[in-house]
Motif scaffolding. Structure first.
Motif: not given
Length: 131
Positions: A9-23
């Protein structure tokens, strides 16, 4: 199993945050730069000053002209003129002079009658007559 689920779950949340930051970073780069507002404010202020000065400089009527155009004498409510009055007292003569527009004579009559305690002149007539 619970620890593995939390790690996933933490890895997925971290991955989603990175995608959102890049977007969001890409959107900021593509976004149109904001135009400054102060040139519009200066232009509006200059327009207001120009309009006000034009209005003040092109004023056609002066204060004495306006006063003369809209002046109305105070109506004689104390002793109005009557046609059938055969004998006219000094007080009635005074108010008749005021109503006819002979203000100098009306004021001098008021001055003479001020000493009479039985006659209390209306100070409004004295003031309007002096105007």
């Amino acid at each position: 199993m619970d620890k593995e689920d939390e790690i996933i779950k933490k890895a997925i949340v971290r991955n989603e945050r990175l995608k959102l930051k890049q977007f969001l970073a890409e959107e900021d780069e593509l976004a149109e730069p904001k135009k400054p507002w102060w040139p519009y404010a200066i232009a509006a202020a200059m327009l207001c000053v120009a309009a006000f000065s034009f209005w003040m400089l092109n004023e056609t009527e002066t204060q004495p002209d306006l006063y003369a155009a809209y002046y109305q004498k105070y109506p004689n409510v104390v002793s109005p003129l009557t046609r059938s009055a055969a004998e006219v007292s000094e007080k009635e003569k005074l108010y008749q002079d005021y109503e006819k527009g002979d203000y100098a004579l009306a004021i001098s009559g008021l001055e003479l009658l001020k000493s009479d305690t039985a006659f209390l002149p209306c100070p409004k007539f004295d003031g309007v007559g002096r105007i």
